[in-house]
Design a protein around this motif. Structure first.
Motif, PDB file in Angstrom:
ATOM      1  N   LYS A  59       9.533 -20.453 -29.441  1.00 17.11           N
ATOM      2  CA  LYS A  59       9.223 -19.817 -30.725  1.00 17.11           C
ATOM      3  C   LYS A  59       8.087 -20.494 -31.475  1.00 17.11           C
ATOM      4  O   LYS A  59       7.471 -19.896 -32.339  1.00 17.11           O
ATOM      5  N   ASP A  60       7.783 -21.749 -31.170  1.00 17.67           N
ATOM      6  CA  ASP A  60       6.775 -22.494 -31.919  1.00 17.67           C
ATOM      7  C   ASP A  60       5.355 -22.295 -31.403  1.00 17.67           C
ATOM      8  O   ASP A  60       4.403 -22.797 -31.984  1.00 17.67           O
ATOM      9  N   LYS A  61       5.208 -21.588 -30.310  1.00 16.35           N
ATOM     10  CA  LYS A  61       3.896 -21.359 -29.701  1.00 16.35           C
ATOM     11  C   LYS A  61       3.145 -22.662 -29.444  1.00 16.35           C
ATOM     12  O   LYS A  61       1.955 -22.774 -29.702  1.00 16.35           O
ATOM     13  N   ASP A  62       3.889 -23.635 -28.919  1.00 15.14           N
ATOM     14  CA  ASP A  62       3.269 -24.891 -28.513  1.00 15.14           C
ATOM     15  C   ASP A  62       3.015 -24.932 -27.012  1.00 15.14           C
ATOM     16  O   ASP A  62       2.359 -25.825 -26.521  1.00 15.14           O
ATOM     17  N   CYS A  63       3.585 -23.959 -26.275  1.00 16.63           N
ATOM     18  CA  CYS A  63       3.452 -23.940 -24.822  1.00 16.63           C
ATOM     19  C   CYS A  63       3.097 -22.539 -24.337  1.00 16.63           C
ATOM     20  O   CYS A  63       3.500 -21.539 -24.926  1.00 16.63           O
ATOM     21  N   ILE A  64       2.353 -22.514 -23.239  1.00 18.55           N
ATOM     22  CA  ILE A  64       2.103 -21.271 -22.519  1.00 18.55           C
ATOM     23  C   ILE A  64       2.472 -21.514 -21.064  1.00 18.55           C
ATOM     24  O   ILE A  64       2.431 -22.653 -20.579  1.00 18.55           O
ATOM     25  N   SER A  65       2.833 -20.442 -20.382  1.00 23.29           N
ATOM     26  CA  SER A  65       3.205 -20.571 -18.980  1.00 23.29           C
ATOM     27  C   SER A  65       2.766 -19.327 -18.233  1.00 23.29           C
ATOM     28  O   SER A  65       2.761 -18.227 -18.789  1.00 23.29           O
TER      29      SER A  65
END
Length: 156
Positions: A59-65
């Motif tokens: 939810k924090d948009k700190d990671c992408i995959s």
């Protein structure tokens, strides 16, 4: 409009590459989000398809995959912004493997990011962002092992 924002973000990232971690690393994550047409142009078994789509995780948009299916295994790339900088978890499910390699940025130089894992001292992952194109070199013992080329699709 989204395309223009991605190009702007890529240009900003390249301009600030020699800046601080806080200025440049988060932009790589933003630039990577979306569709990429890809090809592993050099591998130990020859060229292979390497399309990938990066999506926000959490939810924090700190990671992408994103996961690329190269025809013989799936490779999952997860980039995260952390308080310690940018990290990369790379998982190849070749031969049933389920353990990702955890890497972190160790240097930024000459238009590239260098990721390294303490668990794999012989390996580095080099990321060269260039607007609508990204090159990823996986180095083993300072020699090119795999080269991946990603580009935005014409409609992306």
């Amino acid at each position: 409009m989204a395309c223009h924002l991605q190009v702007f973000a890529a240009a900003f990232w390249l301009i600030t590459l020699s800046g601080t971690v806080a200025a440049d690393e988060p932009d790589l994550v933003t630039v990577l989000v979306g569709e990429w047409r890809g090809r592993a142009v050099q591998t130990p078994v020859g060229p292979a398809p390497y399309d990938i789509r990066f999506q926000w995780t959490g939810k924090d948009k700190d990671c992408i995959s994103g996961t690329a299916d190269n025809g013989f295994s799936n490779h999952t790339w997860t980039f995260c912004r952390t308080s310690a900088g940018l990290t990369l978890d790379f998982l190849s499910d070749f031969s049933g493997n389920q353990e990702p390699i955890h890497l972190r940025v160790v240097s930024r130089e000459e238009g590239k990011l260098v990721f390294h894992a303490g668990s794999h001292p012989f390996m580095d992952v080099l990321v060269f962002p260039r607007g609508r194109k990204i090159t990823v070199d996986i180095m083993h013992h300072d020699r090119l092992h795999v080269r991946i080329e990603w580009s935005r699709p014409p409609d992306g």
